[in-house]
Design an enzyme around this catalytic site. Sequence first.
Site, PDB file in Angstrom:
ATOM      1  N   LEU A   1      -1.854   6.958   4.102  1.00  0.00           N
ATOM      2  CA  LEU A   1      -1.736   8.265   4.759  1.00  0.00           C
ATOM      3  C   LEU A   1      -0.465   8.995   4.336  1.00  0.00           C
ATOM      4  O   LEU A   1       0.557   8.364   4.036  1.00  0.00           O
ATOM      5  CB  LEU A   1      -1.728   8.077   6.280  1.00  0.00           C
ATOM      6  CG  LEU A   1      -3.068   7.734   6.949  1.00  0.00           C
ATOM      7  CD1 LEU A   1      -2.841   7.374   8.410  1.00  0.00           C
ATOM      8  CD2 LEU A   1      -4.048   8.889   6.819  1.00  0.00           C
ATOM      9  N   ASP A   2      -0.547  10.320   4.342  1.00  0.00           N
ATOM     10  CA  ASP A   2       0.600  11.194   4.114  1.00  0.00           C
ATOM     11  C   ASP A   2       1.296  10.932   2.775  1.00  0.00           C
ATOM     12  O   ASP A   2       2.493  11.131   2.633  1.00  0.00           O
ATOM     13  CB  ASP A   2       1.615  11.058   5.262  1.00  0.00           C
ATOM     14  CG  ASP A   2       1.010  11.426   6.602  1.00  0.00           C
ATOM     15  OD1 ASP A   2       0.219  12.396   6.653  1.00  0.00           O
ATOM     16  OD2 ASP A   2       1.313  10.747   7.602  1.00  0.00           O
ATOM     17  N   ARG A   3       0.519  10.485   1.801  1.00  0.00           N
ATOM     18  CA  ARG A   3       1.030  10.214   0.451  1.00  0.00           C
ATOM     19  C   ARG A   3       2.110   9.122   0.445  1.00  0.00           C
ATOM     20  O   ARG A   3       2.873   9.012  -0.517  1.00  0.00           O
ATOM     21  CB  ARG A   3       1.574  11.494  -0.202  1.00  0.00           C
ATOM     22  CG  ARG A   3       0.506  12.571  -0.424  1.00  0.00           C
ATOM     23  CD  ARG A   3      -0.619  12.029  -1.305  1.00  0.00           C
ATOM     24  NE  ARG A   3      -1.572  13.041  -1.726  1.00  0.00           N
ATOM     25  CZ  ARG A   3      -2.754  13.236  -1.163  1.00  0.00           C
ATOM     26  NH1 ARG A   3      -3.116  12.517  -0.103  1.00  0.00           N
ATOM     27  NH2 ARG A   3      -3.585  14.147  -1.622  1.00  0.00           N
ATOM     28  N   MET A   4       2.154   8.326   1.489  1.00  0.00           N
ATOM     29  CA  MET A   4       3.092   7.197   1.535  1.00  0.00           C
ATOM     30  C   MET A   4       2.394   5.948   0.990  1.00  0.00           C
ATOM     31  O   MET A   4       2.224   4.932   1.661  1.00  0.00           O
ATOM     32  CB  MET A   4       3.597   6.989   2.964  1.00  0.00           C
ATOM     33  CG  MET A   4       4.408   8.145   3.506  1.00  0.00           C
ATOM     34  SD  MET A   4       5.960   8.380   2.587  1.00  0.00           S
ATOM     35  CE  MET A   4       6.904   6.999   3.223  1.00  0.00           C
TER      36      MET A   4
END
Length: 217
Positions: free
Chosen positions: A194-197
């Site tokens: 998620l969230d490019r993490m």
Amino acid sequence: MDATSRPPSLAGLRRTYEGEPLLESGAAADPITQFSVWFEDALQAGVPEPNAMVLATASAGGRPSARTVLLKGYDERGFVFYTNYESRKGRDLTENPRASLLFPWHPIRRQVRVEGSVTRLSHEESEVYFRSRPYGSRIGAWASRQSAVVRSREELDARYAELAARWPDDPPVPDFWGGYRVVPLEVEFWQGQLDRMHDRLRYRRTGSRWVLERLAP
């Protein structure tokens, strides 16, 4: 161009990734074992052609090129594929025996990236695989001067027919065709989050051992 035919905005094309955490505590001690686990996951998930990989090479002058090929074997020595030695990738590897591989397993939000040196397989190893291929693929290996300019499809088909007539049963292994092994120096495993993490774990060869490192997404 009216509104109905306007292409979508590329800036808005994205999707949310979410997957199982990829943690150092759960990673294998070496990249080949870890690759085996993930490759089996891709098979079980029904990823189309999980052995399809992007092979990137570069000429002696540094001009890069990339294409999709099929992985046909792997073990602790590296990752194996087969091709025409006189193709563009074959010429690149003669001049500059280094390559990068990418396995883009999008349906399960995973990627595997490999960097390493490249060696040719022996003629005997290549012959074993060549004889396991379907008859048509063996004739095709002879018929196609891979990466060379062809005047027409008809010329290519005529060449195929001529060679099929010459060898109706058991075509020999071409002397311009065979296998390569990418000997890994680095192998990265990427898991979308998620969230490019995203999770990125890289195995880096240091002497005779592998060092495991986490990379920022």
